[in-house]
Scaffold this motif. Sequence first.
Motif, PDB file in Angstrom:
ATOM      1  N   GLY A 104       8.558  -3.819  -8.413  1.00  0.00           N
ATOM      2  CA  GLY A 104       7.777  -4.654  -7.488  1.00  0.00           C
ATOM      3  C   GLY A 104       6.763  -5.530  -8.218  1.00  0.00           C
ATOM      4  N   HIS A 105       6.247  -5.027  -9.322  1.00  0.00           N
ATOM      5  CA  HIS A 105       5.243  -5.786 -10.079  1.00  0.00           C
ATOM      6  C   HIS A 105       5.896  -6.848 -10.961  1.00  0.00           C
ATOM      7  N   THR A 117       0.356  -5.727 -10.805  1.00  0.00           N
ATOM      8  CA  THR A 117       0.210  -7.136 -10.414  1.00  0.00           C
ATOM      9  C   THR A 117      -1.265  -7.482 -10.305  1.00  0.00           C
ATOM     10  N   THR A 118      -1.651  -8.607 -10.910  1.00  0.00           N
ATOM     11  CA  THR A 118      -3.036  -9.047 -10.766  1.00  0.00           C
ATOM     12  C   THR A 118      -3.126 -10.263  -9.856  1.00  0.00           C
ATOM     13  N   LEU A 146      -0.417 -12.540  -7.106  1.00  0.00           N
ATOM     14  CA  LEU A 146       0.926 -12.913  -6.644  1.00  0.00           C
ATOM     15  C   LEU A 146       0.812 -14.128  -5.742  1.00  0.00           C
ATOM     16  N   ASP A 166       3.470  -1.905  -5.192  1.00  0.00           N
ATOM     17  CA  ASP A 166       2.854  -3.194  -5.510  1.00  0.00           C
ATOM     18  C   ASP A 166       2.344  -3.846  -4.230  1.00  0.00           C
ATOM     19  N   GLN A 167       1.506  -4.892  -4.408  1.00  0.00           N
ATOM     20  CA  GLN A 167       0.870  -5.534  -3.276  1.00  0.00           C
ATOM     21  C   GLN A 167       1.879  -6.115  -2.286  1.00  0.00           C
TER      22      GLN A 167
END
Lengths: 248, 204
Positions: free
Chosen positions: A53-54, A79-80, A82, B190-191
Amino acid sequence: MVSREHSYKTEAIVLNSKSFGESGHIYTIFTPNLGKLSINANGTKKPKSKLAGHLQITNRCNLIISKGRNIDTITGAETTELFPKIRGDFALINNVFYIIELFDVFNPINESNINSYELLLQSLRDLNDDNNNTSLLILYIRINILKISGWGLNFSVCNICFAESKENLSAINTLYGGALCNKCAVTTTNSLSIDSQSIKIMNYISIAPQEKILSLELDIPVLKRCLAVSEYLINDNLGFNLKTKLLL
Amino acid sequence: MQIPEQHHTVNIISKLINELSKLPGIGSKSAQRLVYHFVKLPKSEVLELSTALVELKEKIIYCDICQNLTDENPCFICSNNQRDQKLICVIEEPLDILAFERTRYYNGLYHVLHGVISPINGVGPNNLKIKELLNRLKFNEVEEIILATNPSIEGESTAMYLQEILRDLVPKVTRLARGLPVGGDIEYADQMTIMRALQGRQEI
């Protein structure tokens, strides 16, 4: 002395991924300090993968990478930043793929280019915030990626006689490094004829900051001419057409 | 003097090693192990394997209807009248059918695209079996199409493209739900996954 570190951390933007092995991928990532890298990640095809996902294309993430004999392996990802709007618009996705391919082909493996990284990051942010100026942004990226990669053209003077009168600039020749005046253009071969207004705009785009460029309001015919010229410059520099452009 | 490498092995063996190492996920070491394993196997077992490989190339075809790989046309899924003929699930690869069939929950038909739109790899809509899907809709009454492409950026763009062209042709176009996997851990999600899970939340 050889470093004893078995792993390293870096931030990166994911440019591409290719299926690898039973359940993994090889990712092409673009980092600010290490340049473009090809890195393996295991198990990313599995639904419960903590990395997959990241590691989606366009995601900006912090990575922990373990050094390998042949290829390094991603062992941690977070993730930083998206860009969710990009994923929700088919036309925008195509443009994003085009931009990503541009950065992919202009950045060789393992060659750091912080300016190129920042240009890509800012471009993704702009596309995610406001997609009205996509064409203008692509024009800006094309001209500036050439400049950042060391192939920048000079649009402010004639590159043969160095006459500064912008009204007389009427052609571009990559061999001579940019714009040419009326008199010099006729003495050269393979020069691309273009109106002085378009040269002026391209000169402005090559020196002005990105936020100013995106607020420009250009006539559509002028923008189209500049886009066509910038595409010619990119293709001329690369020697081939980008795959994503053919599908746009 | 160093002896050239080809002198170490018999030509037939090195040829087979070379051929096997072209397969995905098999390097030269694995290919060597496989070849020496074949040498030890009884002849009948090796013949069975080689016959199966030849049959694969000679008999396997694409189903005219769903584009799945099959040895009979139409395939056993398309020719099964017990299945819901008005429901089509659009998937990326033939292997995805196995995943759906394992659930024993889905009873409709399939359509295999054989890839996703991936401009960066030079794959556009014309390289996929989209024209075949549109042809299929002309001659069959379909009530719902489920877009079951992977939740990657390429899968999403393919789904968006299909949604656009199918909108006026089918009463209902749906997309598989996206969110947290069963047995997964929210802490590690994740987001984007959490955002999708929130968007697709259901009343209980």
